[in-house]
Design an enzyme around this catalytic site. Structure first.
Site, PDB file in Angstrom:
ATOM      1  N   ASP A   8       0.883  -1.137  -0.007  1.00 48.48           N
ATOM      2  CA  ASP A   8      -0.044   0.216  -0.121  1.00 48.48           C
ATOM      3  C   ASP A   8       0.835   1.226   0.008  1.00 48.48           C
ATOM      4  O   ASP A   8       0.732   2.052   1.097  1.00 48.48           O
ATOM      5  CB  ASP A   8      -0.743   0.097   1.271  1.00 48.48           C
ATOM      6  CG  ASP A   8      -0.164   0.080   2.553  1.00 48.48           C
ATOM      7  OD1 ASP A   8      -0.765   0.474   3.649  1.00 48.48           O
ATOM      8  OD2 ASP A   8       1.000  -0.489   2.575  1.00 48.48           O
ATOM      9  N   HIS A 238       9.781  -0.569   8.471  1.00 51.53           N
ATOM     10  CA  HIS A 238       8.968  -1.681   8.709  1.00 51.53           C
ATOM     11  C   HIS A 238       8.713  -2.665   7.400  1.00 51.53           C
ATOM     12  O   HIS A 238       9.197  -3.828   7.373  1.00 51.53           O
ATOM     13  CB  HIS A 238       7.585  -1.324   8.824  1.00 51.53           C
ATOM     14  CG  HIS A 238       7.203  -0.078  10.068  1.00 51.53           C
ATOM     15  ND1 HIS A 238       7.316  -0.532  11.309  1.00 51.53           N
ATOM     16  CD2 HIS A 238       7.082   1.254   9.951  1.00 51.53           C
ATOM     17  CE1 HIS A 238       7.201   0.440  12.158  1.00 51.53           C
ATOM     18  NE2 HIS A 238       6.959   1.657  11.030  1.00 51.53           N
TER      19      HIS A 238
END
Ligand code: RIB
Ligand code: CA
Length: 303
Positions: A8, A238
């Site tokens: 995303d 991340h």
């Protein structure tokens, strides 16, 4: 290693995709997009722009606009900016999406590369759940699922209980963890040990003027969020940490446990050990400095 990233993009997603492009052992077969940091159409536009800028020829298959059973989504604009790339907006529309949607693309690629394809999910798990529903063999056809998500032994980031990717579609995540393929979970337990600071981005931009400069430019918005809201002097790598876990699992300490996701109430999105669930490998610790160095050295090699 044959890899598809379900993404995303998103600033740290952009960093992870850049890393994958720079890693010689990774054969990036495509990107599948999902809602999350931004709306799914923007995710796809950002993904196609990134691959073009990275000179990587790979398809982008668009996936879920909303979580399972939902008909709306509010992007994390305060974290990733209005169009997912911080202050950068109105990026050129490059190319078109693949004719298959994300779930169908994942299923077909898993069949075509049976036993070889690693899927790295760095957004909500909606597309992964959809692929598992579409083809019961999907979980057996892929080699491994590596997920950036969860906060099993530490607090969350979107709430004190939940990490953002899991929170954005807790039902899909719980469906995946109820009958998981061979799975590695790369959660905040380790990704907050791989902080990337302003000085790291500036050094990267000096070595990689185009890609490093682009990542430095879009990261400013993200770094401000981490400083203002989290009081941190850097942002978590991340998604890059999850991609690195696909090829360098020796840099991680993992424990085997089933995982249950809270799907209702104030703790929705919480990920907790559950011995009644099929075991997956949960990352508990990482060589954080090693991950940061590996990321830097590889991305610095880009133009
Ligand atoms: O919690 C971090 C995760 O949420 C990352 O994948 C980031 O891109 C956002 O999607
Ligand atoms: Ca992401």
């Amino acid at each position: 290693m044959k890899l598809i990233i379900d993404t995303d993009p998103g600033i740290d997603d952009a960093m992870a995709i850049s890393y994958a492009a720079a890693a010689s052992e990774i054969d990036l077969l495509g990107l599948t997009t999902v809602f999350g940091n931004t709306h799914v159409h923007q995710s796809s536009r950002n993904a196609r722009y990134l691959l073009h800028r990275l000179a990587v020829e790979a398809p982008v298959a668009e996936g879920a606009p909303f979580a399972l059973g939902r008909t709306d989504h509010a992007p994390s604009e305060r974290v990733h900016g209005p169009e997912g790339f911080g202050d950068l907006t109105d990026i050129p529309e490059v190319g078109t999406n693949h004719s298959l949607d994300a779930a169908a693309f994942l299923v077909e690629m898993a069949k075509a590369h049976r036993g070889e394809l690693v899927v790295c999910a760095v957004g909500p798990l909606t597309n992964i759940a959809a692929a598992m529903r579409l083809d019961p063999e999907f979980s057996r056809n892929i080699k491994r699922l590596v997920i950036m998500g969860g906060a099993v032994f530490c607090p969350g980031n979107i709430t004190e209980h939940a990490e953002a990717n899991i929170y954005h579609d807790a039902a899909a995540a719980d469906e995946v963890f109820s009958s998981p393929p061979d799975t590695v979970l790369v959660g905040l337990d380790v990704t907050l040990k791989t902080l990337y600071e302003t000085a790291d981005f500036e050094a990267l931009a000096r070595r990689s003027a185009d890609i490093g400069g682009f990542l430095r430019d879009i990261s400013r918005f993200y770094l401000n969020f981490y400083k203002e809201i989290g009081g941190l002097e850097g942002c978590g790598l991340h998604d890059s940490t999850a991609v690195i876990a696909c090829t360098h699992d020796g840099m991680f300490d993992m424990v085997e446990t089933g995982v249950k996701v809270t799907t209702i109430g104030s703790e929705i999105g919480a990920t907790r050990p559950d011995p009644s669930r099929p075991p997956i490998r949960v990352c508990r610790d990482v060589d954080g400095a090693g991950v940061v160095q590996l990321f830097t050295e590889r991305v610095a090699s880009l133009p």
